[in-house]
Design an enzyme around this catalytic site. Structure first.
Site, short mmCIF file in Angstrom:
data_model
loop_
_atom_site.label_atom_id
_atom_site.label_comp_id
_atom_site.label_asym_id
_atom_site.label_seq_id
_atom_site.Cartn_x
_atom_site.Cartn_y
_atom_site.Cartn_z
CG HIS A 18 -15.40 36.98 4.56
ND1 HIS A 18 -15.50 37.43 3.26
CD2 HIS A 18 -14.44 37.72 5.15
CE1 HIS A 18 -14.63 38.41 3.07
NE2 HIS A 18 -13.97 38.60 4.19
CB ALA A 44 1.47 42.20 8.33
NE ARG A 45 -1.81 41.77 17.08
CZ ARG A 45 -2.74 40.94 17.56
NH1 ARG A 45 -3.75 40.55 16.82
NH2 ARG A 45 -2.64 40.50 18.80
CD GLU A 79 -1.31 34.42 16.25
OE1 GLU A 79 -2.49 34.04 16.28
OE2 GLU A 79 -0.35 33.64 16.19
CB SER A 80 -4.89 40.69 13.14
OG SER A 80 -4.73 41.09 14.47
CG ASN A 108 -13.16 43.32 4.29
OD1 ASN A 108 -13.15 44.04 3.30
ND2 ASN A 108 -12.22 43.34 5.21
CE1 TYR A 109 -19.83 45.80 3.25
CE2 TYR A 109 -19.99 45.05 5.52
CZ TYR A 109 -20.43 45.03 4.21
OH TYR A 109 -21.47 44.20 3.86
#
Lengths: 347, 347
Positions: free
Chosen positions: A122, A304-305, A307-308, A124-125
């Site tokens: 994982h 909010a999406r 699925e993303s 994330n930035y």
């Protein structure tokens, strides 16, 4: 900074997706879905998951089982509740501000390989701004005026989640991260490594999600709660220096992970090992849905999406009642659990 | 009431476990684990899950894939935060009470069958008491005195979660529940059916978990927020009448579910149908871990028995990115999604 950050995450996304597609030509190509949020924002999700039939037909060949590389840019107004929660983590937000426009953009990656010996990863930035609310009866409302940024910060990190423990992999992954951190300040790695162990912890299981990595948030010019005394001098503080650090982290992603994937992605494996991998994926789901603030915040955000947000989920997860797997410290499964209970220094 | 309720749930648990074991002799027998909570309480968990190898070897034979029938009895002191939250749902708790001892006991069942055509079922009944805090310097502290119950209530219900919609099953399940409710007050079924649709709803998916059933809470002698006007006269109000209603509900569990399991448990099914079932199990996991207040409350309780709380999880769950399954209303998958988006009256 917004424009430069957006350009960087778009380029990084493209590079990483293309590299994974080259690396595993038997896996489906990533689906590229761009989306727009009616309330303000847009994004590009690049995701795939292998269908069960594919997996059975091509078992042994497939390296990646499910993967997502997403970028998103959001703008909106913080609710007072969200502002209160955000201020707790970001003391640089002015204390008298009840609500304000915000800007947030970021890149987020989760890769779940098929092979039980290959770890999930994982990364994330993100870059965040709080904007001065428009004054109802001033010229600032004309649309021409420059928005005033009241607070900004960078956050991010990366962590590795194996089902089986390989010291070499842990050392390579942490070593790569440490080298990048050390280039930008000697105080960074020790602080961010510890922060990661705290953050990716599943309280109801009393274990970390994986073997950690590094995590940081609220990195800006203001004093930072996790750096005091001597350490405060050995970290990047200007927007330029912090952005350079974040870019170096993101650009090191492939170096930190691909050699591990190459070593483990096609290793021989048994049904027993696959079963344990799926049980560990169940813990991954528990972390994401019960513990992770980002996922919960996302799912509660109107428009909010989903699925993303849920691209982080594994393709398959498994729950057994009182499973015997992992309870014996003399087994490979038990040796993993031992380091999840007692986080180690890997480099 | 405590003793009678405890005896009843113990008897019901035994009857249900024995019936399932007779019903599916090819499945493993339930593991019977009795446990004690150091902070006060005890329980008996009867759970099994089929290992993947068993499932492959005996595919077509196995009816039940994972099942749990749990009873528990808990005693402790409510924290002020828990008290505040509980009072929101239970206005009969005295308003000036910041903390108090509590007693809670209940039976909880989740059954996930193997066959995609056979629905999962959930059932739960519980009895709750808030006790007067002991006075530090009175005789009431001697241990001989009778505890004074300040508030008590019953809660519970049952709901059905199919992967494929069969109107006959929905009508049988809701019809059985309605008959039991109608015997104890004409106002019960309409109120409790609607409450169930509201309760087992997944906001981020904008769909219910399944095709509902009935749900109730805070049933006691005090006025009840969901019954007003005429309806308030057509529901049980004394402890005896409410307990009789709860017993009738629990005793009807096997009648409401076994005929459906017999019809669908060994139906022919395809890999495609299995895949859709596992995607629906993913939604089940999302409901339990993201939405369900009981599960979240349990996981946050110190000393809670995580294995018993998470016995509700399916054996396997699956997440696909932007799956096409369920999106076409002309397919069997889409027909299920349609009723999850628009709850129906089944009887």
């Amino acid at each position: 900074m917004r424009r430069r950050f957006e350009e960087w995450i778009a380029r990084l996304q493209e590079e990483i997706v293309a590299t994974f597609e080259r690396h595993d030509p038997t896996a489906p190509t990533f689906r590229r879905d761009s989306w727009v949020r009616p309330q303000g924002g847009r994004g590009l999700s690049c995701v795939f998951s292998v269908s069960p039939n594919d997996a059975i037909l091509r078992n042994g060949d497939i390296v990646l089982e499910k993967g997502g590389v997403n970028t998103s840019i959001l703008q909106g107004i913080m609710t007072p509740a969200a502002m209160k929660q955000t201020r707790a983590d970001h003391p640089s937000i002015p204390a008298d501000l009840e609500t304000a426009p915000f800007y947030a953009s970021g890149i987020s990656i989760v890769i779940h390989p098929r092979n039980p010996h290959a770890p999930s990863i994982h990364m994330n930035y993100r870059y965040f701004e709080i904007i001065e609310p428009p004054k109802a009866d001033s010229e600032a409302n004309s649309g021409e005026a420059q928005e005033k940024v009241l607070a900004w910060w960078f956050g991010g990190g990366a962590d590795l989640t194996p089902s089986y423990l390989y010291q070499d992999d842990a050392k390579h992954f942490h070593g790569t991260i440490k080298a990048v951190c050390d280039d930008h300040g000697s105080a960074l790695y020790p602080v961010f490594k510890k922060w990661c162990d705290e953050r990716f912890f599943i309280p109801h299981r009393d274990e970390t999600r994986g073997i950690g990595g590094f995590f940081f948030d609220d990195l800006c010019e203001a004093p930072h709660g996790r750096f005091s005394g001597h350490a405060a001098d050995h970290r990047p503080k200007t927007a330029e220096d912090i952005f350079a650090f974040v870019q170096a982290c993101g650009n090191a992603f492939l170096d930190s992970y691909l050699p591990i994937l190459e070593r483990r992605g096609r290793a021989p494996s048994s049904e027993h090992e696959r079963r344990w991998q799926l049980i560990r994926r169940g813990r991954y789901v528990e972390f994401n849905l019960v513990v992770d603030r980002g996922t919960r915040f996302g799912l509660l955000t109107p428009g909010a999406r989903v699925e993303s947000i849920l691209m982080t989920m594994p393709e398959t997860a498994r729950w057994e009642y009182m499973s015997e797997l992992g309870t014996d410290p003399e087994t490979p499964e038990g040796r993993l659990v031992e380091v999840l209970r007692n986080p180690r220094e890997w480099v």
